[in-house]
Design an enzyme around this catalytic site. Structure first.
Site, PDB file in Angstrom:
ATOM      1  N   GLY A 133      30.622 -25.661  37.483  1.00 54.07           N
ATOM      2  CA  GLY A 133      29.330 -25.191  37.976  1.00 54.07           C
ATOM      3  C   GLY A 133      29.295 -23.684  38.138  1.00 54.07           C
ATOM      4  O   GLY A 133      28.360 -23.003  37.714  1.00 54.07           O
ATOM      5  N   LYS A 134      30.350 -23.152  38.749  1.00 52.94           N
ATOM      6  CA  LYS A 134      30.360 -21.710  38.964  1.00 52.94           C
ATOM      7  C   LYS A 134      30.546 -20.972  37.649  1.00 52.94           C
ATOM      8  O   LYS A 134      29.970 -19.902  37.427  1.00 52.94           O
ATOM      9  CB  LYS A 134      31.463 -21.340  39.944  1.00 52.94           C
ATOM     10  N   CYS A 161      36.135 -24.220  50.257  1.00 53.08           N
ATOM     11  CA  CYS A 161      35.152 -25.056  50.926  1.00 53.08           C
ATOM     12  C   CYS A 161      35.769 -25.614  52.197  1.00 53.08           C
ATOM     13  O   CYS A 161      35.612 -26.783  52.519  1.00 53.08           O
ATOM     14  CB  CYS A 161      34.676 -26.185  50.014  1.00 53.08           C
ATOM     15  N   ALA A 163      37.029 -26.185  37.533  1.00 54.95           N
ATOM     16  CA  ALA A 163      36.424 -27.513  37.451  1.00 54.95           C
ATOM     17  C   ALA A 163      35.488 -27.752  38.612  1.00 54.95           C
ATOM     18  O   ALA A 163      35.783 -27.319  39.729  1.00 54.95           O
ATOM     19  CB  ALA A 163      37.518 -28.577  37.442  1.00 54.95           C
TER      20      ALA A 163
END
Lengths: 828, 151
Positions: free
Chosen positions: A397-398, A517, A394
């Protein structure tokens, strides 16, 4: 460049010019009336000339005494000054002069002496402030520096005595009043004293005349007791100033430190100030201070206050970057290509239309994605017709980037544990026209069980978010030690599951990318290092030619040197969200025995099943051998296992629970052993012995294979002996800390082991412990020992090993070292 | 909704066939965990009518026989779910009969959604500017407006 006319701008730094070159205003002062303040009066031309003459005249007298840098002061100078010359530090002079008339910085009368913080050579000199103060005292308030008296006589517009007195009075009051407020807000021109509002003069006195370089604004660390006072009403400007000062001092600590203050005091003060100024919690700030040198730290904190630029990725399934850029520019968006490292990225500077709602967006021509989120997919480099797993996908994008790189061929399994966020994944994938994806809703740790054998896996693990503070400022305060460790634990579990889901024998793949991240070492390097120890993987270069290398050591931890191929990204250096990327290559599908128990329960359960299943077969011992050999190289793990085996019952009990760490893995193996062990009457408390007995046969076999390696063991070839030996080994490996009972059994074999290798110090240790009891259950012990040996090689040993294993959850770190030694012994 | 034409039916099943391989893989995933596979063309209602979703747009748009282009000013309105008025109509395929299913495009040839022609082409020329010419059925704005119901 020319001299600047700004009197308020102080010269900083120890440069030569800083001292010598005074501002142009120093010359001007001679001719022009000083900046007018409320008390100034417009003089006629004659009066001005007279005033100028007066000033010149007064300057000459003290000039002889002054240092060359002395600045001509208005006539007042000689009056109140007892000291000879007035050293006008280049920067200070004009300022003070101007300030004084303005009444701004004029310290309250009588308090000026303490504020003197010029160079030591200026000890005798009186501050400008003092000058002005004394002048105030001395009856002359005129901002031109003229006596009120002389002024009175000479000037046309004579002030009535009462007016003069009133002006003086006003000035004095203003000075006294202003001083207090000025103290707080405008430090730059005054000596820098971090003093609480309450008693600046006293504090200054207490600190003593701090002699600091003229070029540096003097900074005095408030006495310890003062530290807390700021909490009441922190003045951000002051705090900010103080931060800059302390960083400057710490940069050149030897030269600029205040006597008697330790570095840690400065650091503590800095930490508190940073926490106040940037609103960080203490824990996170401490972590950041460990990660960054001070100069970078402030930059990092500043960068977190500002959002990163908006970036988007062209969906090459539907359009080209050039066409998309053109279309968006036509709509009024100001954009640029992202950089030469990306062929599909665009950065948006500003936009007159909402960038997330243009018809192009809705038609799926692009996806809003952070620049750092594009990197892991570039590192993974999925090829066409491959099977890819995206474990935490989720908002998609990746996943969609991978699909576009694969041109909608192959299959992607996009998984996420959060049902709400999965909806956005579905929406995004449909919108972008991705057709090769299956979306599922599993906990990532269930993975190899559900479906495995992927060519590549991408794991963008849930993390503490310390790299994206600019997106979510709540992270500054709501993260603490527990959160980080919890995240790290989950990440380790997920990473092991991900590794198990990769098919090492894939023709085109066998790669896994782990990214977060976050910028903390606990969630990044530590997790990667853990995986390296636990699985047959190695790190490979990510293919990204920019970014900082990961740490190979950090404070007290030491990581594998290949960690240098991982990459870190920071907001303040790369202008993208904080990120960490590591790329693994799996070189063998087998799972190292010692590490069999993955941390989550299902894995360990399955492993136990596997182990027991294996033990039944017990045949592939030969096969195991070769694998064993490589495994033995990972001696730490086998060692751990051995140790685990040697553990006492307690460990047996532990084995029931899902293992947590690598040691647990060992235990896992031993778990299997446990079941068997229990059947055998345990020699000592440990059930392991029993299992050893049972497994002696298979163990024997395995040992047979191993025997050559372990010279000592050869002697005790008999199944009984062997098993006991093995047990001994196991025991030794798992430092029989509490398990003296076990050790006895181990002892006998251990002795033999002891003879094997002088280098195995641990064995003697283990032996010693066990010695007392050496009893018989040698057989079981041997078996256990054998099992241990078998276990250590990752492969096939499990069958034999498992029984033993169960008895011993490997103890913690100590055992590691011991077991390493032991395993060496065993395998030698 | 309108019934699928022959061509559309063929197209749809072609696409679905492509998913066979993926479907087999997806069989591993238990039903309650499988969220989405492939592209959702639409859903069957209780009365077994098939309702097309906007997600089918990509596949059907290239095969559309009847198209309607709307002016840039009217794009936003359509994307919000409003019908198309005569004043926003840019072009329309000839021979479009009334109540014919159409695909709505922007002037830049980006497919925006599905609709139903409210008037035939001839009638469109005659009506006043505020009359509805295309009934809205599905548009790509729903990706943002109706994210939750997309699955």
């Amino acid at each position: 460049m020319g001299r600047k006319l700004d009197p308020t701008k102080e010269k900083r730094g120890p440069g030569r010019k800083a001292r010598k070159q005074k501002g142009a205003e120093t010359e001007l002062v001679r001719f022009l009336p000083a900046v007018s303040d409320e008390n100034s009066k417009r003089l006629s031309s004659r009066a001005r000339k007279r005033a100028a003459k007066r000033r010149l005249g007064s300057v000459e007298a003290p000039k002889t005494n002054k240092s060359p840098e002395a600045k001509p002061l208005p006539g007042k100078l000689p009056k109140g000054i007892s000291a000879g010359a007035v050293q006008t530090a280049g920067k200070k002079g004009p300022q003070s002069l101007f300030n004084a008339p303005r009444g701004k910085k004029r310290p309250a009368p009588g308090s000026d002496e303490e504020e003197e913080e010029e160079d030591s050579e200026e000890d005798g000199m009186v501050n400008h402030g003092d000058l002005w103060g004394s002048e105030d005292d001395a009856d002359t308030v005129d901002d031109y520096g003229a006596d009120s008296n002389s002024e009175d006589e000479e000037e046309g517009e004579a002030l009535l005595p009462i007016e003069r007195a009133a002006r003086k009075q006003k000035a004095r009051e203003a000075a006294a009043g202003i001083q207090w407020s000025e103290e707080e807000t405008e430090d730059e021109e005054e000596e820098k004293e971090v003093t609480p509002e309450s008693g600046p003069p006293k504090v200054e006195e207490a600190d003593g005349g701090l002699q600091i370089n003229v070029d540096e604004e003097p900074f005095v660390l408030p006495p310890a007791g003062e530290m807390e006072q700021d909490a009441q009403a922190p003045d951000l400007q002051r705090v900010h100033k103080r931060i800059q000062d302390i960083v400057g001092i710490l940069r050149d600590f030897g030269a600029q430190r205040e006597e008697g203050r330790s570095r840690s005091e400065y650091l503590n003060r800095l930490k508190k100030d940073l926490a106040i100024y940037y609103s960080y919690g203490d824990f996170l700030l401490g972590k950041l201070m460990d990660l960054f040198p001070l100069s970078e730290l402030v930059e990092f904190l500043e960068a977190n206050e500002v959002p990163r630029p908006v970036t988007l990725r062209t969906n090459t399934l539907k359009t080209r970057r050039r066409d998309l850029a053109q279309a968006l520019i036509n709509r009024g968006v100001n954009l640029d290509p992202l950089g030469k490292w990306s062929k599909t990225g665009l950065v948006v500077y500003d936009s007159s239309v909402p960038i997330g709602a243009t018809p192009e967006y809705l038609a799926g021509h692009y996806m809003l994605q952070g620049a750092s989120s594009m990197l892991p997919v570039m590192a993974l480099a999925p090829q066409e017709h491959e099977r890819i797993l995206d474990m935490c996908c989720a908002p998609g994008g990746k996943t969609s980037y991978m699909a576009q790189l694969m041109k909608n061929t192959g299959v992607i399994l996009a998984n996420d544990a959060n049902a709400e966020r999965l909806k956005s994944v579905v929406g995004n994938l449909h919108r972008l026209g991705v057709t090769n994806t299956i979306i599922s809703h599993y906990d990532g740790r269930q993975f190899p069980k559900v479906v495995g054998g992927f060519d590549r896996v991408l794991l963008d693990a849930p993390c503490s978010g310390t790299g994206v503070i600019s997106k979510d400022p709540a992270v500054k305060t709501n993260k603490d030690e527990k959160d980080i460790l919890r995240c790290a634990h989950l990440q380790k579990e997920l990473l092991l599951s991900a590794i198990d889901s990769v098919n090492a024998t894939s023709k085109t793949g066998g790669y896994l990318v782990y990214c977060t991240c976050s910028i903390t070492v606990e969630e990044n390097e530590w997790v990667v290092d853990y995986a390296l120890k636990k699985r047959n993987v190695r790190l490979v270069p990510t293919g990204l030619d920019f970014g900082q290398e990961g740490f190979t050591r950090f404070r007290e931890r030491r990581f594998h040197p290949s960690l240098r191929s991982t990459r870190r990204f920071y907001p303040h250096t790369h202008n993208m969200d904080g990120f960490f990327i590591a790329k693994f290559k799996k070189f063998s599908n087998s799972i190292p025995q010692s590490q069999t128990g993955s941390s989550d329960s299902c894995a360990s359960d399955s492993q136990v099943a596997r182990i027991t299943g294996n033990s039944e077969t017990a045949t592939p011992t030969n096969v195991d051998l070769p694998q064993v050999i490589p495994k033995s190289e990972n001696s730490s793990q086998p060692a751990k296992k051995a140790k685990g085996a040697a553990k006492t019952k307690q460990q047996l009990q532990k084995q029931q629970h899902p293992k947590k760490a690598s040691f647990q893995k060992l235990n896992g193996i031993s778990k299997g052993a446990d079941s068997e062990l229990s059947t055998v009457p345990s020699v000592t408390k440990t059930q392991a012995s029993s299992s050893f007995q049972d497994s002696s046969q298979p163990a024997g076999k395995a040992e047979g294979i191993r025997e050559p390696k372990v010279t000592g063991k050869l002697k005790q070839r008999s199944p009984k002996l062997q098993s006991s030996k093995k047990v001994a080994f196991l025991r030794q490996n798992a430092p029989p800390k509490g398990t003296d009972t076990q050790t006895p059994a181990v002892l006998s074999p251990s002795k033999t082991q002891a003879t094997l290798k002088p280098k195995d110090h641990h064995q003697p240790l283990g032996r010693a412990k066990g010695v007392e009891k050496q009893q018989l259950p040698e057989q079981p012990f041997e078996k256990a020992a054998f099992q241990k040996q078998n276990d250590t090689p990752k492969g096939p040993q499990p069958p034999t090993v498992s029984p033993i294993r169960s008895s011993r959850p490997p103890p913690a770190k100590r055992k590691k070292s011991q077991s390493r030694g032991n395993s060496q012994l065993l395998l030698s | 909704m309108r019934p699928l034409t022959e061509e559309e039916t063929r197209v749809m099943f072609e696409k679905i066939a492509k998913y066979e391989k993926i479907m087999k893989l997806a069989a591993n995933i238990s039903g309650d965990k499988l969220v989405s596979l492939g592209t959702c063309f639409g859903k069957f209602t209780k009365t077994h009518k098939f309702r097309l979703h906007v997600t089918a747009l990509d596949y059907l748009a290239p095969y559309a026989k009847y198209k309607v282009w709307i002016k840039p000013g009217a794009e936003q309105s359509f994307l919000y779910g409003n019908h198309v008025l005569k004043s926003g109509l840019g072009r329309i395929t000839e021979n479009t009969s009334q109540y014919q299913g159409v695909v709505v495009y922007s002037m830049a040839d980006i497919p925006l959604g599905f609709g139903v022609a409210a008037k035939s082409t001839q009638d469109c020329r005659k009506v006043d500017p505020m009359a509805i010419v295309v009934f809205h059925q599905a548009d790509i704005g729903e990706y943002v407006r109706h994210e939750e119901t997309l699955t």
